[in-house]
Design an enzyme around this catalytic site. Sequence first.
Site, short mmCIF file in Angstrom:
data_model
loop_
_atom_site.label_atom_id
_atom_site.label_comp_id
_atom_site.label_asym_id
_atom_site.label_seq_id
_atom_site.Cartn_x
_atom_site.Cartn_y
_atom_site.Cartn_z
N GLY A 180 0.76 -1.26 0.00
CA GLY A 180 0.00 0.00 0.00
C GLY A 180 0.78 1.29 0.00
N GLU A 215 3.88 4.12 6.10
CA GLU A 215 2.69 3.27 6.00
C GLU A 215 1.58 4.02 5.26
OE1 GLU A 215 1.29 0.65 5.78
OE2 GLU A 215 0.35 -0.15 7.57
N ASP A 224 -5.01 1.84 10.78
CA ASP A 224 -6.42 1.53 11.01
C ASP A 224 -6.57 1.03 12.46
OD1 ASP A 224 -9.09 1.07 10.19
OD2 ASP A 224 -8.65 -0.98 9.61
N LYS A 237 -6.96 6.57 10.70
CA LYS A 237 -8.37 6.43 11.09
C LYS A 237 -8.39 6.23 12.60
CE LYS A 237 -9.82 3.64 7.09
NZ LYS A 237 -10.36 2.30 6.78
N PHE A 295 -13.93 2.99 4.11
CA PHE A 295 -12.97 2.18 3.37
C PHE A 295 -12.50 2.98 2.16
CE2 PHE A 295 -11.19 -1.12 0.76
CZ PHE A 295 -10.53 -1.89 1.69
N VAL A 296 -11.18 3.20 2.07
CA VAL A 296 -10.65 4.05 1.00
C VAL A 296 -9.74 3.27 0.05
CG1 VAL A 296 -10.84 6.19 2.34
CG2 VAL A 296 -8.73 4.84 2.47
N ASP A 337 -5.53 -0.39 -2.04
CA ASP A 337 -6.41 -1.23 -2.87
C ASP A 337 -7.71 -1.64 -2.19
OD1 ASP A 337 -5.03 -3.06 -0.99
OD2 ASP A 337 -6.13 -4.59 -2.10
N ARG A 376 -5.26 0.62 -6.99
CA ARG A 376 -4.03 1.18 -6.44
C ARG A 376 -3.51 2.32 -7.31
NH1 ARG A 376 -1.94 -2.18 -2.33
NH2 ARG A 376 -2.37 -4.39 -2.60
#
Length: 180
Positions: free
Chosen positions: A46, A101, A105, A133, A154-155, A161, A167
């Site tokens: 990510g 990162e 979450d 978050k 959710f992003v 992804d 992505r």
Amino acid sequence: MEHNNYVIDQMISAKSIAARVEALAHEISDYFKGTDKLVVVGLLRGSFVFIADLARELDLPVEIDFMETSSYGNAMESSKEVRILKDIRGEIEGRDVLVVEDIVDTGHTLKHVIDILKTRHPKRLKICALLDKPSRREVDITADWIGFEIPDKFVVGYGIDYAQRNRNLDHIGSVRFVEE
Ligand code: IMP
Ligand code: MG
């Protein structure tokens, strides 16, 4: 953008991200000013877009390394069980390290990674996360630099992804499910 059963609503534009990344890079460069080398550790997959943009704005001697973790569960849920799939290549003892990162979450991933890296006795160990978050946190961990605080949505995009897709979006969007 339309997919089978969901649409992506823009949350943060590519322009806003670029401005924020530049500002973060300035702060990080100031903080580590004078370092002989900063080891920038990107968490795959990510963070690959973020680390590429951030690293190019850093006014420091930099080494780039990567670590890959996996957490089990479905595509939209984090899990408490974190595994290291790929470790960094370089030695970090006595070095300045910045972990990069995409999203913090629940915090389990970052906590696990930081605990492992700490045992190798880096000189300074700091964290930069693009998104945070805070309302989802389950373990006590905070990034030293955060791009944007976001609500519990959710992003996707800018490296992040949903089921390995999206992505390559140049902005951050939130996933909204629609009736088929
Ligand atoms: P944590 O261990 O719960 O903090 O999870 C962190 C990881 O879960 C992130 O590095 C992402 O890979 C993934 N993740 C968390 N939230 C999202 C999201 O909104 N979209 C996509 N991936 C996410
Ligand atoms: Mg991740």
